[in-house]
Scaffold this motif. Structure first.
Motif, short mmCIF file in Angstrom:
data_model
loop_
_atom_site.label_atom_id
_atom_site.label_comp_id
_atom_site.label_asym_id
_atom_site.label_seq_id
_atom_site.Cartn_x
_atom_site.Cartn_y
_atom_site.Cartn_z
N GLU A 165 2.04 6.90 -7.23
CA GLU A 165 1.53 7.51 -7.35
C GLU A 165 1.76 8.83 -6.86
N TYR A 166 2.38 9.77 -5.98
CA TYR A 166 2.80 10.39 -5.51
C TYR A 166 3.78 11.12 -6.46
N LYS A 189 1.94 4.28 -2.93
CA LYS A 189 1.08 5.63 -2.50
C LYS A 189 1.86 6.28 -3.24
N THR A 231 1.03 -0.77 -0.03
CA THR A 231 -0.11 -0.49 0.04
C THR A 231 0.72 1.48 0.12
#
Length: 57
Positions: A42-43, A39, A35
């Protein structure tokens, strides 16, 4: 006697870890890691600098 003394900590830690995992609600570390990596990707994609031409590569 050296191998028994040096492996005692490893064996004691394994036994305690098994006990805790069976008797308490321990979170799944692998799921948490995936997870967090997702993230972070994506950032990175959101805030990545673009080239001078404006394309991504």
């Amino acid at each position: 006697m050296g191998i028994i003394r040096s492996s005692f900590t490893f064996i004691a830690g394994t036994v305690c870890g098994v006990y805790v995992a069976q008797n308490y609600n321990v979170p799944n570390i692998e799921k948490l890691a995936y997870t967090l990596i997702g993230k972070a990707k994506e950032y990175e994609e959101k805030y990545r600098k673009r080239n001078a031409r404006g394309d991504r590569d």
